[in-house]
Design a protein around this motif. Sequence first.
Motif, mmCIF file in Angstrom:
data_model
loop_
_atom_site.group_PDB
_atom_site.id
_atom_site.type_symbol
_atom_site.label_atom_id
_atom_site.label_comp_id
_atom_site.label_asym_id
_atom_site.label_seq_id
_atom_site.Cartn_x
_atom_site.Cartn_y
_atom_site.Cartn_z
ATOM 1 N N LEU A 192 0.961 -1.259 0.037
ATOM 2 C CA LEU A 192 0.020 0.290 0.016
ATOM 3 C C LEU A 192 0.803 1.200 -0.111
ATOM 4 O O LEU A 192 0.650 2.184 -0.602
ATOM 5 N N LEU A 230 0.669 4.125 -2.659
ATOM 6 C CA LEU A 230 0.243 5.765 -2.259
ATOM 7 C C LEU A 230 1.155 6.445 -2.695
ATOM 8 O O LEU A 230 0.915 7.688 -3.095
ATOM 9 N N PRO A 278 -5.580 7.452 1.200
ATOM 10 C CA PRO A 278 -6.361 6.207 1.518
ATOM 11 C C PRO A 278 -7.647 6.688 2.340
ATOM 12 O O PRO A 278 -7.755 7.173 3.097
ATOM 13 N N ALA A 338 -3.363 1.007 6.666
ATOM 14 C CA ALA A 338 -3.251 2.441 5.891
ATOM 15 C C ALA A 338 -2.388 3.306 6.928
ATOM 16 O O ALA A 338 -1.830 4.183 6.598
ATOM 17 N N VAL A 390 -5.140 9.397 6.435
ATOM 18 C CA VAL A 390 -6.080 8.399 6.248
ATOM 19 C C VAL A 390 -7.420 8.844 6.458
ATOM 20 O O VAL A 390 -7.883 9.288 7.250
ATOM 21 N N VAL A 394 -9.128 1.925 -0.397
ATOM 22 C CA VAL A 394 -8.809 0.970 0.058
ATOM 23 C C VAL A 394 -9.828 -0.183 0.342
ATOM 24 O O VAL A 394 -10.513 -0.174 1.199
#
Length: 587
Positions: free
Chosen positions: A348, A352, A359, A376, A390, A470
């Motif tokens: 991830l 990103l 996310p 995340a 996030v 996500v």
Amino acid sequence: MFEYIRIAVAVPNVSVANVTYNVNEIIKKATEADKENADIVLFPELAITGYTAGDLFFQKTLMEENTNGLKEIIKASKNLKSVIAVGLPIEVKGRLYNAAAIIYGGKIYGVVPKTFIPNYNEFYERRWFSSGTELDVGELTAEYLNISDIQEESVPVGNDLVFDTGYFRFGAEVCEDIWAPIPQSCRLTLNGAEVMLNLSASNQYLLKRSYRREMVSQQSGAQICAYAYASSGSEESTTDLIFSGHGLICADGKLIAENKKFIDTDYVLYGDVDLGKIRTDRLKIKTYGQSADLYGSADDVYEVCIPYKERENDLKYAKIEKLPFVPENEEELESRSNEIFEMQVEGLERRLEVVSAKPVIGVSGGLDSTLALLVATEAVKRLNKPASEVVGITMPCFGTTSRTHDNSVRLMKALGVTYIEIPIKEAVLQHFRDIGQDENKFDLTYENSQARERTQVLMDYAGKIGGLVVGTGDLSELALGWCTYNADHMSMYGVNSGVPKTAVKNVVKVIAKTHFPAAKDVIADVLDTPVSPELLPPSDNGKIAQQTENLVGPYELHDFYIYYTLRFGFTPEKIYALANKAFDGEY
């Protein structure tokens, strides 16, 4: 049965140079193993005479008794159904060889001499024995072996023998052969041997037991085979050397069985080995086939056929894990959970970084969304960005309970992520009116409309802020199809898609302790919450009414089936038999 074979490693009591006693002990152990339906019974190196006979190997009396002892074992094998591999000295054209005799059904089918003769440190075997490479004959007549009164056929001899029983193929090597840079087993396994037998003496010293275990396990993994190892028992010990009777059975890089005592003798160790796993891996791992083409050749081995009759196997000694994705050992469990989490975070984080997006995650208060949120949060941290990057969105609707709602809010606050609550009840009711759906009819449309509305919210909000949705669905849900098409089956990055449900819980539990202590209390309650999509209204007391495992069955069973289907391609009948063994009496 189902490509399983039972291997017995037998370490009998030994009286050095007392052949009559030793043969009686060998026959006792072979008979005991045969009653347990062993397909193969493996004995240690020079078991008939004893390994430490020294210069007595030059005595004609001992060698004559050795021949008589071999004949007695051959005769006894006529009443047994197991293949026997036993160690003995054998003389050929004026040279003495340390060898393994392969016996079945009243006949000897082959003699395998030791190739590498140790003559260093405490070993000086070259004083007595020659290497199998010095043999200039490929077979020995029954007359030469002095067994013509019980067998007419000549006996193949050499370190190049592969034995084919029609059910399994095996080879043998003796002690030092496995310690060589390129063991004899490499040639034999590249030419089809699925099981390797090592008849060993191998004296004991500090840390050698663990080294030996790792070596046998590694060899079974590198050669994609089963590897059984029998070492001389403690009664061989002298004033100079200690023998520990180490017994091992490994397969495909894993330990199947090992004797418990550090110094041992007079026992039989059993292990049920799944040749189906070995055969599948040899088919899948093309490096094995390429190695066989490069280093193996049919001209390098001599195949010996044994008219073996397949035996029943009740899987009594099979090590079948109920949770193949979850290690039983606590230390290994923690290590694997951390490894899974690290891989999720790395994947991830890279995504990103490349797309420069925030996310966006739908947080339900359940296990899967909790793991996705933890991943995340750690990913943005490693990108040197605040947790607020996030975006967690909770979207309560008809089935949301106060427990899961409150847990989702508490979790997001504890982690410091951006928390947004968007109730979707009115939007879903409007949709019901648009399509003429009765809001009191709890059917598939009732459930899927909520899932699709949540996905629409996530996708649109991500588009608004330049975010990346996500996904939270795990491997088990995706494999079962337990998700809604055009809803939770979609995302821009499915961070849990490679993690089975039985592993998710353990990853969350371990990571909460090691990475997110501030959120450990709320995560503990998430771990204790029943798995549910919460698409149906709660019960009258406000608790979750719709529990996934009541609908689709236990996830531990699903993950068991998924593992053996995808990893090894086993038939439904075999997987069912394995499940009956693993979950005996539970379902």
